[in-house]
Design an enzyme around this catalytic site. Structure first.
Site, PDB file in Angstrom:
ATOM      1  CB  THR A 150     146.773 -65.710 -44.563  1.00 41.59           C
ATOM      2  OG1 THR A 150     147.038 -65.331 -43.227  1.00 41.59           O
ATOM      3  CG2 THR A 150     147.367 -64.677 -45.516  1.00 41.59           C
ATOM      4  NE  ARG A 194     153.177 -62.557 -35.865  1.00 47.04           N
ATOM      5  CZ  ARG A 194     152.634 -63.111 -36.955  1.00 47.04           C
ATOM      6  NH1 ARG A 194     151.576 -62.581 -37.510  1.00 47.04           N
ATOM      7  NH2 ARG A 194     153.154 -64.194 -37.479  1.00 47.04           N
ATOM      8  CB  VAL A 195     154.204 -57.087 -38.599  1.00 47.98           C
ATOM      9  CG1 VAL A 195     154.017 -57.200 -40.107  1.00 47.98           C
ATOM     10  CG2 VAL A 195     153.562 -55.803 -38.082  1.00 47.98           C
ATOM     11  CG  ASP A 197     154.001 -64.710 -43.812  1.00 43.11           C
ATOM     12  OD1 ASP A 197     153.215 -64.632 -42.848  1.00 43.11           O
ATOM     13  OD2 ASP A 197     153.768 -65.399 -44.816  1.00 43.11           O
ATOM     14  CB  THR A 245     148.720 -69.294 -45.945  1.00 44.20           C
ATOM     15  OG1 THR A 245     147.888 -69.206 -44.768  1.00 44.20           O
ATOM     16  CG2 THR A 245     148.642 -70.700 -46.484  1.00 44.20           C
ATOM     17  N   GLY A 297     154.070 -67.131 -40.010  1.00 43.42           N
ATOM     18  CA  GLY A 297     154.783 -66.077 -40.715  1.00 43.42           C
ATOM     19  C   GLY A 297     156.246 -65.951 -40.352  1.00 43.42           C
TER      20      GLY A 297
HETATM   21  C1  SD4 Z   1     150.942 -64.525 -40.305  1.00 49.86           C
HETATM   22  N1  SD4 Z   1     150.975 -65.836 -42.315  1.00 49.86           N
HETATM   23  O1  SD4 Z   1     150.564 -63.449 -39.868  1.00 49.86           O
HETATM   24  C2  SD4 Z   1     150.107 -65.220 -41.340  1.00 49.86           C
HETATM   25  C3  SD4 Z   1     149.273 -66.221 -40.622  1.00 49.86           C
HETATM   26  C4  SD4 Z   1     148.288 -66.941 -41.412  1.00 49.86           C
HETATM   27  O2  SD4 Z   1     146.027 -67.347 -41.404  1.00 49.86           O
HETATM   28  O3  SD4 Z   1     148.561 -67.440 -42.491  1.00 49.86           O
HETATM   29  N2  SD4 Z   1     147.102 -66.927 -40.829  1.00 49.86           N
HETATM   30  O4  SD4 Z   1     151.948 -65.094 -39.893  1.00 49.86           O
END
Ligand code: SD4
Length: 340
Positions: A199, A227-228, A230, A250, A253
């Site tokens: 991310t 799903r969502v 953070d 990152t 989440g």
């Molecule tokens: C999430 N924080 O959707 C993100 C995942 C992530 O690279 O960092 N992916 O939970």
């Protein structure tokens, strides 16, 4: 339509007390006790202003951070620069965790999440976007052109088309092939491979010293439909206060959301902690509460109004980018657990 204004001044009861309880590993870090409003601090900030602009972002996204740095050097606003920076990764088809080319959910749908926050405290977000690549820019449109903070799914997409965003298929042949391979023995546990958290969360300070940020992702690979995480949640994946500083996250989440990590870091900085100490405390909250923390990665980066930067993560291996004075460098983060 009139835009709802985000409440700028916040207070978090108990943070001041908690600030004294950082992990012993964090105790070496100097926690500033001087108020951000003191004369001494204001002088420091004036001196630091010479060092603006600054751009920082999660992971080794060299090109994205360089793009933001270039925009800032060309007098673009902090928000313009942050969005142009993260777009580099949204459009990078090889990046399987951001934008077009991102890994899909279990049913094969790529769904993107993003948010942006501006120096005036305003913010916007989109979640579960299946047909638009530049979701950080779309989140900005939500912020600027609607009375809302967040739009989801089809509503966000329809709004995006009306704003001139192109409808696209975000599933590339390579991502499709990987997903088909994964389906042969699907692993449904929402555990992120700690090597593969990509991310992009970015914080920028422009030449005027104003802060903005953007965070954009395709979320967990092969996540449950709908799903969502953070990343698009203001306060979790991204938070900033132009008087104090900003933070982005990152990693897993769900754990960031449970502790409202980015908001926590900004509030800790408001109460006198350095960005480094604040990131360490936010990670401490997670590792002390969650016995399974060895199974997932979380990393934070933060910057304060003076331009000091900090970062901390659970597992060794997280790095971040920092652009300042024309130099774009990759920096290793501090960590709790050493990789063996
Ligand atoms: C999430 N924080 O959707 C993100 C995942 C992530 O690279 O960092 N992916 O939970």
């Amino acid at each position: 339509m009139k835009r709802r204004k985000f409440i700028k001044k916040t207070a978090l009861t108990g943070i001041g007390i908690a600030a004294g309880t950082v992990l012993s590993a964090c105790n070496n870090n100097s926690e500033k006790t001087t108020s951000i409003h003191s004369t001494e601090e204001k002088n420091t900030m004036t001196n630091m202003r010479n060092q603006f602009p600054i751009a920082i972002c999660t992971w080794a996204f060299t090109n994205a951070n360089a793009k933001a740095g270039e925009e800032l050097s060309n007098n673009k606003s902090a928000l313009d620069a942050a969005i142009s920076g993260v777009e580099v990764e949204e459009e990078n088809l090889k990046n399987t965790t951001v934008g077009k080319g991102g890994a899909p959910d279990r049913e094969g749908n790529v769904t993107l999440d993003a948010c942006v926050m501006n120096s005036d405290g305003d913010c916007g977000a989109v979640v579960c976007v299946n047909t638009i690549t530049n979701v950080a820019a779309l989140a900005r449109k939500v912020m600027e052109e609607t009375p809302h903070v967040m739009l989801a799914g089809e509503g966000a997409e329809e709004f995006g088309y009306r704003q001139g965003f192109k409808k696209e298929n975000l599933l590339t042949e390579a991502s499709k092939r990987d997903w088909e391979e994964w389906k042969k023995s699907p692993e449904y546990k929402p555990i992120i491979n700690i090597e593969n958290h990509d991310t992009i969360g970015m914080l920028t300070i422009d030449k005027n010293g104003d802060i903005a940020g953007a965070c954009t992702t395709s979320g967990l690979s092969y996540k449950m439909k709908g799903r969502v995480g953070d990343s698009p949640i203001i306060g979790s994946g991204l938070f900033l206060d132009n008087e104090i500083g900003g933070a982005v996250a990152t990693g897993m989440g769900e754990e960031v959301m449970k502790t409202v990590g980015s908001f926590l870091i900004v509030e800790l900085m408001r109460n006198g902690m350095s960005p480094q100490a604040a990131c360490e405390e936010a990670i401490r909250r997670i590792v002390t509460k969650n016995k399974r923390h060895k199974d997932f990665q979380i990393a934070y980066i933060a910057i304060n109004k003076a331009g000091d930067v900090g970062s901390y993560c659970i597992h060794e291996g997280f790095t971040y980018m920092k652009y300042q004075n024309g130099k774009n460098e990759n920096i290793k983060s501090g960590f709790v657990l050493k990789t063996v």
